[in-house]
Motif scaffolding. Structure first.
Motif, short mmCIF file in Angstrom:
data_model
loop_
_atom_site.label_atom_id
_atom_site.label_comp_id
_atom_site.label_asym_id
_atom_site.label_seq_id
_atom_site.Cartn_x
_atom_site.Cartn_y
_atom_site.Cartn_z
N VAL A 1 0.86 -1.19 0.00
CA VAL A 1 0.00 0.00 0.00
C VAL A 1 0.89 1.24 0.00
O VAL A 1 1.90 1.28 0.71
CB VAL A 1 -0.92 0.02 1.25
CG1 VAL A 1 -1.76 1.28 1.29
CG2 VAL A 1 -1.80 -1.21 1.29
N ILE A 2 0.50 2.23 -0.79
CA ILE A 2 1.24 3.49 -0.85
C ILE A 2 0.23 4.63 -0.73
O ILE A 2 -0.81 4.61 -1.39
CB ILE A 2 2.04 3.64 -2.15
CG1 ILE A 2 2.96 2.42 -2.34
CG2 ILE A 2 2.86 4.93 -2.14
CD1 ILE A 2 3.58 2.32 -3.73
N TYR A 3 0.57 5.61 0.10
CA TYR A 3 -0.32 6.75 0.34
C TYR A 3 0.46 8.05 0.18
O TYR A 3 1.61 8.13 0.61
CB TYR A 3 -0.88 6.68 1.76
CG TYR A 3 -1.66 7.90 2.16
CD1 TYR A 3 -3.01 8.02 1.87
CD2 TYR A 3 -1.05 8.95 2.84
CE1 TYR A 3 -3.72 9.14 2.23
CE2 TYR A 3 -1.76 10.08 3.20
CZ TYR A 3 -3.09 10.17 2.91
OH TYR A 3 -3.80 11.28 3.25
N GLY A 4 -0.16 9.04 -0.43
CA GLY A 4 0.49 10.34 -0.51
C GLY A 4 -0.23 11.31 -1.40
O GLY A 4 -1.30 11.00 -1.96
N PRO A 5 0.33 12.52 -1.55
CA PRO A 5 -0.29 13.55 -2.39
C PRO A 5 -0.35 13.15 -3.86
O PRO A 5 0.44 12.34 -4.32
CB PRO A 5 0.64 14.76 -2.22
CG PRO A 5 1.47 14.48 -1.03
CD PRO A 5 1.55 12.99 -0.91
N VAL A 6 -1.28 13.78 -4.55
CA VAL A 6 -1.42 13.59 -5.99
C VAL A 6 -0.74 14.75 -6.69
O VAL A 6 -0.98 15.91 -6.36
CB VAL A 6 -2.91 13.57 -6.41
CG1 VAL A 6 -3.05 13.49 -7.92
CG2 VAL A 6 -3.62 12.42 -5.74
N ALA A 7 0.10 14.46 -7.66
CA ALA A 7 0.70 15.51 -8.48
C ALA A 7 -0.25 15.83 -9.62
O ALA A 7 -0.98 14.97 -10.11
CB ALA A 7 2.04 15.03 -9.04
N ASN A 8 -0.24 17.08 -10.05
CA ASN A 8 -1.01 17.50 -11.20
C ASN A 8 -0.61 16.63 -12.39
O ASN A 8 0.57 16.35 -12.59
CB ASN A 8 -0.71 18.99 -11.47
CG ASN A 8 -1.50 19.55 -12.61
OD1 ASN A 8 -1.67 18.92 -13.64
ND2 ASN A 8 -1.97 20.76 -12.43
#
Length: 171
Positions: free
Chosen positions: A114-121
């Motif tokens: 599982v990986i979690y984090g911000p979304v880049a444009n």
């Protein structure tokens, strides 16, 4: 809506995650993506309903469909806690390098369930190239990526990880 951190997901017993598409996805699967993604291959979800709606519109447009569906899942955090996970609670150098490697399909280090984090444009390819070639420094690159403060992605990259998800319905 306040920002959800990965620790909030791990400690919550009733957190929901959403998947935006042009179809309802009752049984998530990991399929080969048609383009390089932030966190590599996996089943992408978000805790942000507006992001899921936006993604459903993008997928619908890309596929020439007129249907937008938001599939809703509950997360079994007891299973999640036992998995190998990676999380980025903010966009920083570690996140930037990880996304850059995945977007360029050169990531070959440790794998995670599982990986979690911000979304880049999504319109970031030139920015990543400039960063990789040393034209932009870390600070300027992060600024240009226009990180959406509340948008996140929670990606399930293995069959074992998909067992965390229980389909609850759709919007």
């Amino acid at each position: 809506m306040s920002k959800i951190l990965f620790k909030d997901i791990l400690t919550s017993k009733n957190i929901k995650t959403y998947h935006g598409s042009d179809v309802i996805v009752e049984n998530p699967k990991i399929i080969q993506p048609i383009r390089a993604l932030d966190f590599g291959q996996g089943f992408y979800t978000t805790t942000n309903i507006n992001q899921a709606k936006s993604f459903a519109e993008k997928v619908s447009g890309r596929n020439g469909s007129k249907k937008n569906h938001i599939s809703i899942y509950s997360i079994n955090t007891d299973i999640l806690k036992k998995l190998n996970y990676l999380y980025f609670d903010k966009p920083d150098k570690k996140w930037l390098d990880f996304v850059s490697a995945n977007r360029n399909e050169i990531y070959n280090k440790k794998t995670y369930d599982v990986i979690y984090g911000p979304v880049a444009n999504d319109t970031i390819f030139r920015t990543f190239i400039a960063y990789q070639n040393g034209i932009l420094n870390e600070k300027e690159t992060l600024k240009r990526l226009k990180i959406r403060n509340l948008y996140n992605q929670l990606v399930f990259t293995t069959e074992e990880a998909l067992k965390c998800l229980s389909f609850c319905g759709e919007l």
